[in-house]
Design an enzyme around this catalytic site. Structure first.
Site, PDB file in Angstrom:
ATOM      1  N   ALA A 157       7.590  -1.320  -0.247  1.00 49.73           N
ATOM      2  CA  ALA A 157       8.060  -1.097  -1.612  1.00 49.73           C
ATOM      3  C   ALA A 157       8.036  -2.441  -2.329  1.00 49.73           C
ATOM      4  O   ALA A 157       8.108  -3.505  -1.692  1.00 49.73           O
ATOM      5  CB  ALA A 157       9.478  -0.540  -1.571  1.00 49.73           C
ATOM      6  N   GLU A 199       5.307   3.643   6.242  1.00 55.52           N
ATOM      7  CA  GLU A 199       5.812   4.999   5.991  1.00 55.52           C
ATOM      8  C   GLU A 199       4.782   5.857   5.260  1.00 55.52           C
ATOM      9  O   GLU A 199       4.632   7.047   5.542  1.00 55.52           O
ATOM     10  CB  GLU A 199       7.125   4.903   5.199  1.00 55.52           C
ATOM     11  CG  GLU A 199       8.231   4.277   6.038  1.00 55.52           C
ATOM     12  CD  GLU A 199       9.455   3.874   5.229  1.00 55.52           C
ATOM     13  OE1 GLU A 199       9.302   3.133   4.237  1.00 55.52           O
ATOM     14  OE2 GLU A 199      10.563   4.295   5.574  1.00 55.52           O
ATOM     15  N   GLY A 220       7.519   0.544   3.365  1.00 50.94           N
ATOM     16  CA  GLY A 220       6.934   1.717   2.707  1.00 50.94           C
ATOM     17  C   GLY A 220       5.452   1.890   2.988  1.00 50.94           C
ATOM     18  O   GLY A 220       4.930   3.011   2.890  1.00 50.94           O
ATOM     19  N   GLU A 262      12.763  -3.577   6.946  1.00 51.43           N
ATOM     20  CA  GLU A 262      13.802  -3.428   5.918  1.00 51.43           C
ATOM     21  C   GLU A 262      15.108  -4.114   6.265  1.00 51.43           C
ATOM     22  O   GLU A 262      15.810  -4.597   5.372  1.00 51.43           O
ATOM     23  CB  GLU A 262      14.067  -1.934   5.649  1.00 51.43           C
ATOM     24  CG  GLU A 262      12.985  -1.248   4.832  1.00 51.43           C
ATOM     25  CD  GLU A 262      11.856  -0.682   5.680  1.00 51.43           C
ATOM     26  OE1 GLU A 262      11.744  -1.037   6.874  1.00 51.43           O
ATOM     27  OE2 GLU A 262      11.093   0.135   5.147  1.00 51.43           O
TER      28      GLU A 262
HETATM   29  N1  CO8 Z   1       7.010  -6.514  -2.806  1.00 44.26           N
HETATM   30  C1  CO8 Z   1       6.712  -7.357  -3.820  1.00 44.26           C
HETATM   31  N2  CO8 Z   1       5.878  -8.404  -3.687  1.00 44.26           N
HETATM   32  C2  CO8 Z   1       5.332  -8.615  -2.477  1.00 44.26           C
HETATM   33  C3  CO8 Z   1       5.603  -7.781  -1.386  1.00 44.26           C
HETATM   34  C4  CO8 Z   1       6.491  -6.687  -1.585  1.00 44.26           C
HETATM   35  N3  CO8 Z   1       6.792  -5.813  -0.607  1.00 44.26           N
HETATM   36  N4  CO8 Z   1       4.920  -8.238  -0.306  1.00 44.26           N
HETATM   37  C5  CO8 Z   1       4.241  -9.318  -0.732  1.00 44.26           C
HETATM   38  N5  CO8 Z   1       4.471  -9.552  -2.023  1.00 44.26           N
HETATM   39  C6  CO8 Z   1       3.935 -10.623  -2.881  1.00 44.26           C
HETATM   40  C7  CO8 Z   1       4.530 -11.974  -2.527  1.00 44.26           C
HETATM   41  O1  CO8 Z   1       5.756 -12.152  -3.194  1.00 44.26           O
HETATM   42  C8  CO8 Z   1       3.450 -12.908  -3.013  1.00 44.26           C
HETATM   43  O2  CO8 Z   1       3.551 -13.027  -4.407  1.00 44.26           O
HETATM   44  P1  CO8 Z   1       3.365 -14.505  -5.093  1.00 44.26           P
HETATM   45  O3  CO8 Z   1       1.932 -14.845  -4.816  1.00 44.26           O
HETATM   46  O4  CO8 Z   1       3.661 -14.243  -6.532  1.00 44.26           O
HETATM   47  O5  CO8 Z   1       4.301 -15.411  -4.413  1.00 44.26           O
HETATM   48  C9  CO8 Z   1       2.163 -12.146  -2.725  1.00 44.26           C
HETATM   49  O6  CO8 Z   1       2.551 -10.771  -2.582  1.00 44.26           O
HETATM   50  C10 CO8 Z   1       1.489 -12.583  -1.432  1.00 44.26           C
HETATM   51  O7  CO8 Z   1       2.444 -12.501  -0.396  1.00 44.26           O
HETATM   52  P2  CO8 Z   1       2.825 -13.758   0.547  1.00 44.26           P
HETATM   53  O8  CO8 Z   1       2.540 -15.045  -0.141  1.00 44.26           O
HETATM   54  O9  CO8 Z   1       4.191 -13.526   1.070  1.00 44.26           O
HETATM   55  O10 CO8 Z   1       1.740 -13.523   1.701  1.00 44.26           O
HETATM   56  P3  CO8 Z   1       1.864 -13.993   3.229  1.00 44.26           P
HETATM   57  O11 CO8 Z   1       0.503 -13.770   3.831  1.00 44.26           O
HETATM   58  O12 CO8 Z   1       2.478 -15.328   3.351  1.00 44.26           O
HETATM   59  O13 CO8 Z   1       2.904 -12.950   3.892  1.00 44.26           O
HETATM   60  C11 CO8 Z   1       3.798 -10.759   4.319  1.00 44.26           C
HETATM   61  C12 CO8 Z   1       2.550 -11.593   3.962  1.00 44.26           C
HETATM   62  C13 CO8 Z   1       4.268 -11.096   5.730  1.00 44.26           C
HETATM   63  C14 CO8 Z   1       3.386  -9.310   4.244  1.00 44.26           C
HETATM   64  C15 CO8 Z   1       4.938 -11.074   3.323  1.00 44.26           C
HETATM   65  O14 CO8 Z   1       4.408 -10.965   1.979  1.00 44.26           O
HETATM   66  C16 CO8 Z   1       6.095 -10.129   3.414  1.00 44.26           C
HETATM   67  O15 CO8 Z   1       6.928 -10.268   4.297  1.00 44.26           O
HETATM   68  N6  CO8 Z   1       6.202  -9.173   2.468  1.00 44.26           N
HETATM   69  C17 CO8 Z   1       7.318  -8.240   2.405  1.00 44.26           C
HETATM   70  C18 CO8 Z   1       7.218  -7.177   3.482  1.00 44.26           C
HETATM   71  C19 CO8 Z   1       8.441  -6.288   3.451  1.00 44.26           C
HETATM   72  O16 CO8 Z   1       9.561  -6.715   3.662  1.00 44.26           O
HETATM   73  N7  CO8 Z   1       8.224  -4.993   3.182  1.00 44.26           N
HETATM   74  C20 CO8 Z   1       9.275  -4.008   3.150  1.00 44.26           C
HETATM   75  C21 CO8 Z   1       9.767  -3.817   1.763  1.00 44.26           C
HETATM   76  S1  CO8 Z   1      11.176  -2.734   1.692  1.00 44.26           S
HETATM   77  C22 CO8 Z   1      10.497  -1.178   1.775  1.00 44.26           C
HETATM   78  O17 CO8 Z   1       9.324  -1.000   1.886  1.00 44.26           O
HETATM   79  C23 CO8 Z   1      11.468  -0.028   1.647  1.00 44.26           C
HETATM   80  C24 CO8 Z   1      10.764   1.321   1.706  1.00 44.26           C
HETATM   81  C25 CO8 Z   1      11.569   2.401   1.018  1.00 44.26           C
HETATM   82  C26 CO8 Z   1      11.119   2.575  -0.400  1.00 44.26           C
HETATM   83  C27 CO8 Z   1      11.025   3.986  -0.862  1.00 44.26           C
HETATM   84  C28 CO8 Z   1      10.140   4.136  -2.092  1.00 44.26           C
HETATM   85  C29 CO8 Z   1       8.701   3.754  -1.927  1.00 44.26           C
END
Ligand code: CO8
Length: 273
Positions: free
Chosen positions: A78, A126, A123, A146
């Site tokens: 998400a 999922e 997500g 999460e």
């Molecule tokens: N949301 C928003 N932005 C994101 C997300 C995300 N989930 N993932 C990555 N981005 C953005 C980063 O902020 C970054 O933006 P910027 O360039 O502006 O800084 C860009 O994407 C690139 O990401 P990274 O620089 O972090 O890339 P890395 O290669 O260093 O890392 C990762 C990749 C490991 C995937 C890292 O980005 C990460 O940990 N992302 C978050 C993963 C996460 O926690 N996902 C779970 C989210 S919660 C969820 O999904 C709840 C589900 C229920 C929702 C129900 C409705 C859909």
């Protein structure tokens, strides 16, 4: 109707009766904003209306592939920045719409294949689990991270991950947020096949749909429906549902054609009736 849609977060491609939906927010690793969910609902809603629920089917789309744009991610979850701004009520509406979308995918009468070409986290994992088959490229990674955000899975992860990998592995993954490789996901049974790269991944996804499309479409739809129903019921009730769906195939034109073709040693010509 699909071609007429104004889509900001998805790219759609229909070829050889296969719809490929690509989530196109690579700058945020294809994170699921409310707009992505809304657009996915619109597209899948059109498919539901178009193909129907099996009563008056239009078999012009025989399967769906879902994938993510760019080399790094399927869907990294998400959209965390957008979730931060939500009140509990808004989160409830967002989750309700997202969860309903997963049910729509599961009840489409055609196969849906997740082509996981990178991160499938939260997500993203999922969304993949709401598809019928999950294929992964070698660089794919799965996880439910999460708890690291002070959240829990909310898009079906607490329900579907245990259906795929069993309760022990599901608990471990959900309670720790640990990320797993495509190879480990395959060992656990989350992924049915790992392909070398994105091209091989998309080719394999299309091949699965093309193979299913050679079979009786009504039988494929009935099988998909029955497998889902069986998951939701204990053994005896599941067996009763299966028996009823099995018996309902008898005397249908596709059943008569399929069995006649076998006996006559020829290829069947199914009409979807
Ligand atoms: N949301 C928003 N932005 C994101 C997300 C995300 N989930 N993932 C990555 N981005 C953005 C980063 O902020 C970054 O933006 P910027 O360039 O502006 O800084 C860009 O994407 C690139 O990401 P990274 O620089 O972090 O890339 P890395 O290669 O260093 O890392 C990762 C990749 C490991 C995937 C890292 O980005 C990460 O940990 N992302 C978050 C993963 C996460 O926690 N996902 C779970 C989210 S919660 C969820 O999904 C709840 C589900 C229920 C929702 C129900 C409705 C859909």
């Amino acid at each position: 109707r699909l071609a007429a849609l104004d889509r900001r977060t998805l790219a759609l491609d229909v070829r050889e009766a296969i719809l490929t939906i690509t989530i196109t927010r690579p700058e945020v690793l294809n994170a699921l904003s409310p707009e992505v969910i809304a657009e996915l609902r619109e597209v899948v809603g059109i498919l539901r209306d178009g193909i129907g629920a099996g009563t008056d089917p239009d078999w012009s789309v025989r399967g769906v592939v879902i994938t993510g744009a760019g080399p790094k991610a399927f869907v990294a979850g998400a959209d965390i920045a957008r979730m931060r701004e939500m009140t509990a009520e808004q989160a409830d509406a967002y989750t309700a719409e997202a969860q309903e979308l997963t049910s729509w995918l599961e009840t489409l009468p055609v196969p849906v294949v997740a082509a996981v070409n990178g991160f499938a986290l939260g997500g993203g994992c999922e969304l993949a689990m709401a598809c019928d088959v999950i294929l992964a490229s070698e660089n794919a990674a799965f996880g439910q991270p999460e708890v690291a955000l002070g959240l829990i899975p909310g898009f079906g992860g607490c329900v579907r991950l245990q259906q795929y990998v069993g309760i022990a592995a599901a608990r471990e993954l959900i309670l720790t947020g640990r990320r797993i490789s495509a190879a480990e996901a395959e060992r656990l049974g989350l992924v049915s096949r790992v392909l070398e790269d994105q091209d091989a991944l998309l080719a394999a996804a299309r091949e699965i749909i093309a193979l299913a499309a050679r079979q009786s479409p009504t039988a494929v739809a009935a099988a998909k429906r029955t497998v889902r129903a069986a998951q939701a019921h204990p053994t005896d009730a599941g067996l009763a549902i299966e028996r009823e769906a099995f018996v309902a195939r008898f005397g249908t034109p596709d059943m008569l054609e399929g069995t006649a073709a076998f006996v006559e040693k020829r290829r069947p010509e199914f009409t979807g009736a």
